[in-house]
Design a protein around this motif. Sequence first.
Motif, PDB file in Angstrom:
ATOM      1  N   ASN A  84       2.773   1.610  -3.348  1.00 17.99           N
ATOM      2  CA  ASN A  84       1.903   2.031  -4.447  1.00 17.99           C
ATOM      3  C   ASN A  84       1.508   3.497  -4.321  1.00 17.99           C
ATOM      4  OD1 ASN A  84       1.721  -0.326  -6.045  1.00 17.99           O
ATOM      5  ND2 ASN A  84       0.326  -1.253  -4.570  1.00 17.99           N
ATOM      6  N   ALA A  85       1.238   3.939  -3.093  1.00 12.53           N
ATOM      7  CA  ALA A  85       0.874   5.344  -2.895  1.00 12.53           C
ATOM      8  C   ALA A  85       2.022   6.265  -3.290  1.00 12.53           C
ATOM      9  CB  ALA A  85       0.476   5.582  -1.440  1.00 12.53           C
ATOM     10  N   LEU A  86       3.233   5.926  -2.850  1.00  9.67           N
ATOM     11  CA  LEU A  86       4.382   6.775  -3.155  1.00  9.67           C
ATOM     12  C   LEU A  86       4.680   6.788  -4.651  1.00  9.67           C
ATOM     13  CD1 LEU A  86       6.634   8.573  -2.107  1.00  9.67           C
ATOM     14  CD2 LEU A  86       8.014   6.528  -1.716  1.00  9.67           C
ATOM     15  N   LEU A  87       4.604   5.625  -5.291  1.00  7.14           N
ATOM     16  CA  LEU A  87       4.868   5.565  -6.727  1.00  7.14           C
ATOM     17  C   LEU A  87       3.792   6.309  -7.521  1.00  7.14           C
ATOM     18  CD1 LEU A  87       6.132   1.913  -6.814  1.00  7.14           C
ATOM     19  CD2 LEU A  87       7.430   3.886  -7.631  1.00  7.14           C
ATOM     20  N   ALA A  88       2.548   6.235  -7.062  1.00  6.86           N
ATOM     21  CA  ALA A  88       1.495   7.009  -7.725  1.00  6.86           C
ATOM     22  C   ALA A  88       1.767   8.501  -7.583  1.00  6.86           C
ATOM     23  CB  ALA A  88       0.129   6.656  -7.141  1.00  6.86           C
ATOM     24  N   GLY A  89       2.298   8.899  -6.413  1.00  5.06           N
ATOM     25  CA  GLY A  89       2.669  10.296  -6.230  1.00  5.06           C
ATOM     26  C   GLY A  89       3.781  10.718  -7.174  1.00  5.06           C
ATOM     27  N   PRO A 139       0.804  -1.231   0.000  1.00  7.72           N
ATOM     28  CA  PRO A 139       0.000   0.000   0.000  1.00  7.72           C
ATOM     29  C   PRO A 139       0.833   1.276   0.000  1.00  7.72           C
ATOM     30  CG  PRO A 139      -0.960  -1.589   1.511  1.00  7.72           C
ATOM     31  CD  PRO A 139       0.357  -2.151   1.078  1.00  7.72           C
ATOM     32  N   GLY A 140       1.830   1.350   0.880  1.00  9.39           N
ATOM     33  CA  GLY A 140       2.663   2.544   0.922  1.00  9.39           C
ATOM     34  C   GLY A 140       3.500   2.703  -0.328  1.00  9.39           C
ATOM     35  N   GLY A 190     -10.294  12.766   2.105  1.00 13.90           N
ATOM     36  CA  GLY A 190     -11.509  11.955   2.162  1.00 13.90           C
ATOM     37  C   GLY A 190     -11.240  10.524   1.740  1.00 13.90           C
ATOM     38  N   LEU A 191     -10.129  10.298   1.038  1.00 15.19           N
ATOM     39  CA  LEU A 191      -9.670   8.965   0.650  1.00 15.19           C
ATOM     40  C   LEU A 191      -8.241   8.796   1.150  1.00 15.19           C
ATOM     41  CD1 LEU A 191     -10.821   8.840  -3.095  1.00 15.19           C
ATOM     42  CD2 LEU A 191     -12.048   7.971  -1.103  1.00 15.19           C
ATOM     43  N   ASP A 192      -7.878   7.588   1.502  1.00 10.07           N
ATOM     44  CA  ASP A 192      -6.506   7.349   1.937  1.00 10.07           C
ATOM     45  C   ASP A 192      -6.147   5.888   1.712  1.00 10.07           C
ATOM     46  OD1 ASP A 192      -7.133   5.691   4.336  1.00 10.07           O
ATOM     47  OD2 ASP A 192      -7.990   7.557   5.110  1.00 10.07           O
ATOM     48  N   LEU A 193      -4.889   5.562   1.976  1.00 12.72           N
ATOM     49  CA  LEU A 193      -4.414   4.181   1.906  1.00 12.72           C
ATOM     50  C   LEU A 193      -3.857   3.748   3.255  1.00 12.72           C
ATOM     51  CD1 LEU A 193      -2.811   3.667  -1.621  1.00 12.72           C
ATOM     52  CD2 LEU A 193      -4.480   2.196  -0.497  1.00 12.72           C
ATOM     53  N   LYS A 212       2.892 -11.146  -2.218  1.00 14.38           N
ATOM     54  CA  LYS A 212       3.014  -9.917  -1.428  1.00 14.38           C
ATOM     55  C   LYS A 212       2.359  -8.719  -2.108  1.00 14.38           C
ATOM     56  CE  LYS A 212       7.461  -8.562  -3.398  1.00 14.38           C
ATOM     57  NZ  LYS A 212       8.912  -8.519  -3.221  1.00 14.38           N
ATOM     58  N   THR A 213       2.091  -8.822  -3.419  1.00 12.06           N
ATOM     59  CA  THR A 213       1.475  -7.692  -4.122  1.00 12.06           C
ATOM     60  C   THR A 213      -0.016  -7.900  -4.364  1.00 12.06           C
ATOM     61  OG1 THR A 213       2.121  -8.627  -6.265  1.00 12.06           O
ATOM     62  CG2 THR A 213       3.618  -7.023  -5.266  1.00 12.06           C
ATOM     63  N   GLN A 214      -0.593  -8.937  -3.768  1.00 12.44           N
ATOM     64  CA  GLN A 214      -2.037  -9.119  -3.898  1.00 12.44           C
ATOM     65  C   GLN A 214      -2.758  -7.892  -3.337  1.00 12.44           C
ATOM     66  OE1 GLN A 214      -3.486 -11.964  -5.509  1.00 12.44           O
ATOM     67  NE2 GLN A 214      -1.314 -11.966  -6.038  1.00 12.44           N
ATOM     68  N   GLY A 215      -3.728  -7.400  -4.064  1.00  6.68           N
ATOM     69  CA  GLY A 215      -4.444  -6.193  -3.656  1.00  6.68           C
ATOM     70  C   GLY A 215      -3.897  -4.923  -4.277  1.00  6.68           C
ATOM     71  N   SER A 216      -2.817  -5.037  -5.052  1.00  3.15           N
ATOM     72  CA  SER A 216      -2.180  -3.843  -5.608  1.00  3.15           C
ATOM     73  C   SER A 216      -3.068  -3.093  -6.593  1.00  3.15           C
ATOM     74  CB  SER A 216      -0.857  -4.209  -6.294  1.00  3.15           C
ATOM     75  OG  SER A 216       0.181  -4.342  -5.351  1.00  3.15           O
TER      76      SER A 216
END
Length: 474
Positions: A315-320, A312-313, A366-369, A338-342
Amino acid sequence: MRILLPTGTATAGIVKAAAEQFAGRHEMDVVATGEIAAFLSPRDLRRLLASGDYDMVIVSGMCTASFADVERATGVPVYRGPRHAADLALILPMLDTITLSRTLPADEFLAERRREEAYRQVAHREAEAEPDFVIRGLKIGGSSRMKVLAEIMDAHMRDDLLADVRRFFEAGADIVDLGFGFDATAEDVRRCFSALSGVKAPLAVDTQDPDLIEAALNRADLVLSLHEGNIPLIGRAVADAGAAAVVVPRERTLAENVAAAREVGVRHLIADPLLLPVGSGLTGSLARFSDAPRPLFFGAGNVVELLDADSPGSNALLAGMAHEVGAAVIFTSEHSDKTQGSVAEMRRATEMMALMTGRPYPKDLGLDLLILKEKRRRREPPLDYESVMEASPAPDEVVYDPLGCIRIGVEGDFIVAVHRGRAVRGKCWEDVFCALLSNGSLSRLDHAAYLGKELYKAELAIRLGRSFEQDGPF
């Protein structure tokens, strides 16, 4: 407006402090009805209302009783406050602008309201966005939201490819990408895309083999990838099929390959400067995105797959990062356990980035990870006791329940408990436990405590997408 705030003695000080902050705006009466606010009964509340003229009641969000009959009898609306008294100070300033829920705790209700508003904003901005081009109704690039492309590796080896594709779309993928290894044949590619004939959403083919690309062109909306080695062989066919294509550098530069693809007639191109994994040049490869042709492809999935960290972290950082370089499409996969749910994580991350307009940081959207971490720790009043006994280690010897052992497992989204050949199945650990208790499957208190622990562990495993092993570590 006069507001009644029934609470317990354990939290009365916190509630009074919150009420005093807004004493000038509303008249608030804080009344302790017992030690624990959650134990307030309809009878107690009716008695309190009989002693004063109130316009509203805000009970603890932890109350489980229904106060509908009290409201009907008195005409005074009864709303749920936050579950934790410390959050009341955050709720009271909003009373003039919102109507609290009669059934949901205020903190949960407001969080849901913020989520709904966030999704509304994302949808509105996407509807108004001007794209660089459109693939099967999906906007790509321009001012549109960054799109999630989810890869299914070795698609020709999947037992139920259609189910896998549907699962990715349901998880939030905008495009599903079918990857084919070196052992795949053109017939494998045709078979896979034929099996997806009923899928209306965008599909991509992921191979650099001209024969495999050609086999996919009857259905593939996007080709990954073109370069100087295959553009002369398949570029014209891609153009004639009207497919879009991701272009990568090889011996020639990215700009040169993009120009070559345009020259053979491929109209819709996405440039991939190639993001490298951590330790292999991640930061250096990021620099290549600044002067690359637009729209951009950002290969985040390879970075996450090659990093032993919670996804989760990452993916969030890479999306940023992708947001900052202006990427139009971000690549993800769920190849390893380990990447299930990505896919769902990356979709949420791209929505967070879409909400950043006018904001310096992707927070309070309003949305977060936040999966395991808390944005704000709950502040509970201290426990009140007069003496303490230190617990001794539990005995090593196990005394088995004379009614027999219970085997616990996970099947999909269900907790399953088996006793003497009969299974109890449910999604909530408490439901399964109560069913076992009611049908006489256990007789010892220590067995009950053990089952509660293991059943809740199974529920957590389902929630977090982890494996479950009875008696094993979590």
